[in-house]
Design a protein around this motif. Structure first.
Motif, mmCIF file in Angstrom:
data_model
loop_
_atom_site.group_PDB
_atom_site.id
_atom_site.type_symbol
_atom_site.label_atom_id
_atom_site.label_comp_id
_atom_site.label_asym_id
_atom_site.label_seq_id
_atom_site.Cartn_x
_atom_site.Cartn_y
_atom_site.Cartn_z
ATOM 1 N N ARG A 17 0.837 -1.208 0.000
ATOM 2 C CA ARG A 17 0.000 0.000 0.000
ATOM 3 C C ARG A 17 0.867 1.252 0.000
ATOM 4 O O ARG A 17 0.613 2.197 -0.749
ATOM 5 C CB ARG A 17 -0.914 0.002 1.216
ATOM 6 C CG ARG A 17 -1.862 1.209 1.261
ATOM 7 C CD ARG A 17 -2.488 1.384 2.631
ATOM 8 N NE ARG A 17 -1.499 1.739 3.621
ATOM 9 C CZ ARG A 17 -1.353 1.133 4.789
ATOM 10 N NH1 ARG A 17 -2.121 0.118 5.116
ATOM 11 N NH2 ARG A 17 -0.424 1.529 5.645
ATOM 12 N N ALA A 18 1.896 1.265 0.849
ATOM 13 C CA ALA A 18 2.781 2.432 0.931
ATOM 14 C C ALA A 18 3.479 2.679 -0.402
ATOM 15 O O ALA A 18 3.674 3.833 -0.811
ATOM 16 C CB ALA A 18 3.804 2.238 2.037
ATOM 17 N N HIS A 19 3.854 1.596 -1.077
ATOM 18 C CA HIS A 19 4.518 1.725 -2.386
ATOM 19 C C HIS A 19 3.570 2.349 -3.408
ATOM 20 O O HIS A 19 3.966 3.232 -4.183
ATOM 21 C CB HIS A 19 4.977 0.342 -2.856
ATOM 22 C CG HIS A 19 5.632 0.345 -4.199
ATOM 23 N ND1 HIS A 19 6.844 0.951 -4.436
ATOM 24 C CD2 HIS A 19 5.236 -0.182 -5.390
ATOM 25 C CE1 HIS A 19 7.176 0.789 -5.710
ATOM 26 N NE2 HIS A 19 6.215 0.109 -6.311
ATOM 27 N N ILE A 20 2.318 1.903 -3.409
ATOM 28 C CA ILE A 20 1.328 2.452 -4.338
ATOM 29 C C ILE A 20 1.059 3.920 -4.021
ATOM 30 O O ILE A 20 0.970 4.758 -4.924
ATOM 31 C CB ILE A 20 0.014 1.639 -4.271
ATOM 32 C CG1 ILE A 20 0.265 0.192 -4.682
ATOM 33 C CG2 ILE A 20 -1.043 2.262 -5.187
ATOM 34 C CD1 ILE A 20 -0.917 -0.722 -4.396
ATOM 35 N N VAL A 21 0.933 4.230 -2.732
ATOM 36 C CA VAL A 21 0.709 5.619 -2.312
ATOM 37 C C VAL A 21 1.829 6.514 -2.815
ATOM 38 O O VAL A 21 1.587 7.588 -3.378
ATOM 39 C CB VAL A 21 0.602 5.715 -0.769
ATOM 40 C CG1 VAL A 21 0.715 7.169 -0.315
ATOM 41 C CG2 VAL A 21 -0.711 5.129 -0.281
ATOM 42 N N GLU A 22 3.062 6.085 -2.639
ATOM 43 C CA GLU A 22 4.207 6.907 -3.039
ATOM 44 C C GLU A 22 4.228 7.130 -4.547
ATOM 45 O O GLU A 22 4.476 8.242 -5.021
ATOM 46 C CB GLU A 22 5.503 6.245 -2.575
ATOM 47 C CG GLU A 22 6.764 7.000 -2.963
ATOM 48 C CD GLU A 22 6.796 8.431 -2.438
ATOM 49 O OE1 GLU A 22 7.412 9.289 -3.084
ATOM 50 O OE2 GLU A 22 6.180 8.694 -1.378
ATOM 51 N N ARG A 23 3.971 6.072 -5.318
ATOM 52 C CA ARG A 23 3.979 6.220 -6.782
ATOM 53 C C ARG A 23 2.843 7.122 -7.257
ATOM 54 O O ARG A 23 3.039 7.957 -8.151
ATOM 55 C CB ARG A 23 3.885 4.843 -7.440
ATOM 56 C CG ARG A 23 5.149 3.999 -7.278
ATOM 57 C CD ARG A 23 5.072 2.705 -8.040
ATOM 58 N NE ARG A 23 4.963 2.915 -9.465
ATOM 59 C CZ ARG A 23 4.763 1.921 -10.358
ATOM 60 N NH1 ARG A 23 4.629 0.684 -9.916
ATOM 61 N NH2 ARG A 23 4.671 2.178 -11.640
ATOM 62 N N LEU A 24 1.659 6.957 -6.681
ATOM 63 C CA LEU A 24 0.533 7.813 -7.061
ATOM 64 C C LEU A 24 0.786 9.260 -6.660
ATOM 65 O O LEU A 24 0.534 10.186 -7.439
ATOM 66 C CB LEU A 24 -0.751 7.313 -6.410
ATOM 67 C CG LEU A 24 -1.495 6.176 -7.107
ATOM 68 C CD1 LEU A 24 -2.615 5.649 -6.229
ATOM 69 C CD2 LEU A 24 -2.042 6.623 -8.456
ATOM 70 N N GLY A 53 -7.593 -4.539 -3.365
ATOM 71 C CA GLY A 53 -7.575 -4.309 -1.921
ATOM 72 C C GLY A 53 -6.557 -3.268 -1.499
ATOM 73 O O GLY A 53 -6.927 -2.208 -0.958
ATOM 74 N N PRO A 54 -5.246 -3.497 -1.735
ATOM 75 C CA PRO A 54 -4.247 -2.492 -1.356
ATOM 76 C C PRO A 54 -4.382 -1.191 -2.147
ATOM 77 O O PRO A 54 -4.050 -0.117 -1.646
ATOM 78 C CB PRO A 54 -2.912 -3.180 -1.645
ATOM 79 C CG PRO A 54 -3.227 -4.296 -2.579
ATOM 80 C CD PRO A 54 -4.613 -4.727 -2.238
ATOM 81 N N LEU A 55 -4.896 -1.282 -3.377
ATOM 82 C CA LEU A 55 -5.103 -0.072 -4.167
ATOM 83 C C LEU A 55 -6.153 0.823 -3.508
ATOM 84 O O LEU A 55 -5.972 2.037 -3.402
ATOM 85 C CB LEU A 55 -5.539 -0.442 -5.586
ATOM 86 C CG LEU A 55 -5.886 0.733 -6.512
ATOM 87 C CD1 LEU A 55 -4.681 1.633 -6.726
ATOM 88 C CD2 LEU A 55 -6.420 0.226 -7.847
ATOM 89 N N ARG A 56 -7.248 0.227 -3.055
ATOM 90 C CA ARG A 56 -8.296 1.008 -2.397
ATOM 91 C C ARG A 56 -7.784 1.635 -1.105
ATOM 92 O O ARG A 56 -8.124 2.769 -0.773
ATOM 93 C CB ARG A 56 -9.502 0.118 -2.109
ATOM 94 C CG ARG A 56 -10.343 -0.188 -3.349
ATOM 95 C CD ARG A 56 -11.409 -1.211 -3.069
ATOM 96 N NE ARG A 56 -12.173 -1.502 -4.278
ATOM 97 C CZ ARG A 56 -12.965 -2.566 -4.413
ATOM 98 N NH1 ARG A 56 -13.082 -3.432 -3.414
ATOM 99 N NH2 ARG A 56 -13.626 -2.766 -5.535
ATOM 100 N N GLU A 57 -6.957 0.882 -0.369
ATOM 101 C CA GLU A 57 -6.380 1.421 0.864
ATOM 102 C C GLU A 57 -5.468 2.604 0.555
ATOM 103 O O GLU A 57 -5.452 3.599 1.279
ATOM 104 C CB GLU A 57 -5.605 0.326 1.597
ATOM 105 C CG GLU A 57 -6.499 -0.763 2.173
ATOM 106 C CD GLU A 57 -5.692 -1.852 2.850
ATOM 107 O OE1 GLU A 57 -4.453 -1.719 2.917
ATOM 108 O OE2 GLU A 57 -6.294 -2.835 3.306
ATOM 109 N N ALA A 58 -4.700 2.492 -0.540
ATOM 110 C CA ALA A 58 -3.815 3.583 -0.944
ATOM 111 C C ALA A 58 -4.635 4.814 -1.319
ATOM 112 O O ALA A 58 -4.289 5.948 -0.948
ATOM 113 C CB ALA A 58 -2.951 3.148 -2.118
#
Length: 237
Positions: A17-24, A53-58
């Protein structure tokens, strides 16, 4: 035969999730995903090769930060920064930062001064390296010191709530100037006032510092249309 191969553990969900958040977040602040752009889960899950799932959390985290918004009957989009937003950020930050310095003024010591100088040097290093995203984070850390030093929990909470919108604000401000990060000397007068003996001079510097950034960003935002193609709210031209 016994399997002696190396066992590869799955990436923890929180790390993913943290990785997706950072990239977005990086794509939004760089303008690669423009303000107002829709964020479609199916497209994003394919782009990042992750489950929903992790995308929605991000996305929920970015909504909390103020970088992403959910519009009823429309969907999730990158937040747009309106002219009103800029003026609200300016007025609120001026009050908050003035109050923060009032709290710490008589308690400034060598450690406070050394840390403010260190954080400014870290900011300058990101500017020299042309790292716009890093410079935004470094500028947040620079201005965040006085809130941290205040020890005022509600004030710190208010500052934390502004951070997401400030990232959008500074990204737009940098694009308005056509550069990667703020000017190298943009905080020189701020530091001189913060180290000086006159709190009224510090208050005046805070107001002027905020006003300069607000006026430039205001002009930039008025010059570009919203995602709907209409002029931005607050544009009287």
């Amino acid at each position: 035969m016994r399997d002696v191969g190396v066992h590869l553990e799955r990436v923890p969900k929180a790390t993913l999730r943290a990785h997706i958040v950072e990239r977005l977040r990086s794509a939004i602040l760089a303008g690669d995903i423009p303000p107002g752009a829709p964020l479609v889960e199916t497209a994003l899950s394919e782009r990042f090769d992750v489950s929903r799932g992790p995308l929605r959390e991000a996305l929920r985290q970015l909504i909390e930060e103020g970088l992403v918004v959910t519009v009823p009957y429309t969907g999730t989009r990158v937040a747009e920064l309106s002219v009103e937003d800029v003026h609200e950020i300016y007025s609120l930050r001026t009050v908050l930062e003035t109050f923060a310095f009032e709290q710490v003024w008589l308690r400034r010591d060598d450690r406070f001064r050394a840390e403010l100088k260190r954080r400014n040097e870290a900011l300058i290093a990101t500017i020299d390296a042309g790292e716009d995203r890093a410079s935004i984070l470094a500028e947040l850390e620079f201005h965040g010191l006085v809130y941290e030093a205040s020890g005022h929990k509600l004030l710190q909470r208010a500052w934390h709530g502004l951070r997401g919108r400030l990232q959008l604000y500074w990204a737009a401000h940098h694009r308005a100037h056509g550069r990667r990060g703020p000017k190298r000397d943009s905080h020189d007068s701020y530091i001189r006032a913060a180290f000086g003996p006159d709190i009224e001079a510090m208050k005046a510097e805070i107001a002027d510092h905020m006003r300069r950034g607000m006026e430039t960003t205001d002009r930039f935002l008025r010059s570009i249309p919203t995602s709907s193609g209409k002029p931005r709210r607050g544009d009287n031209s």
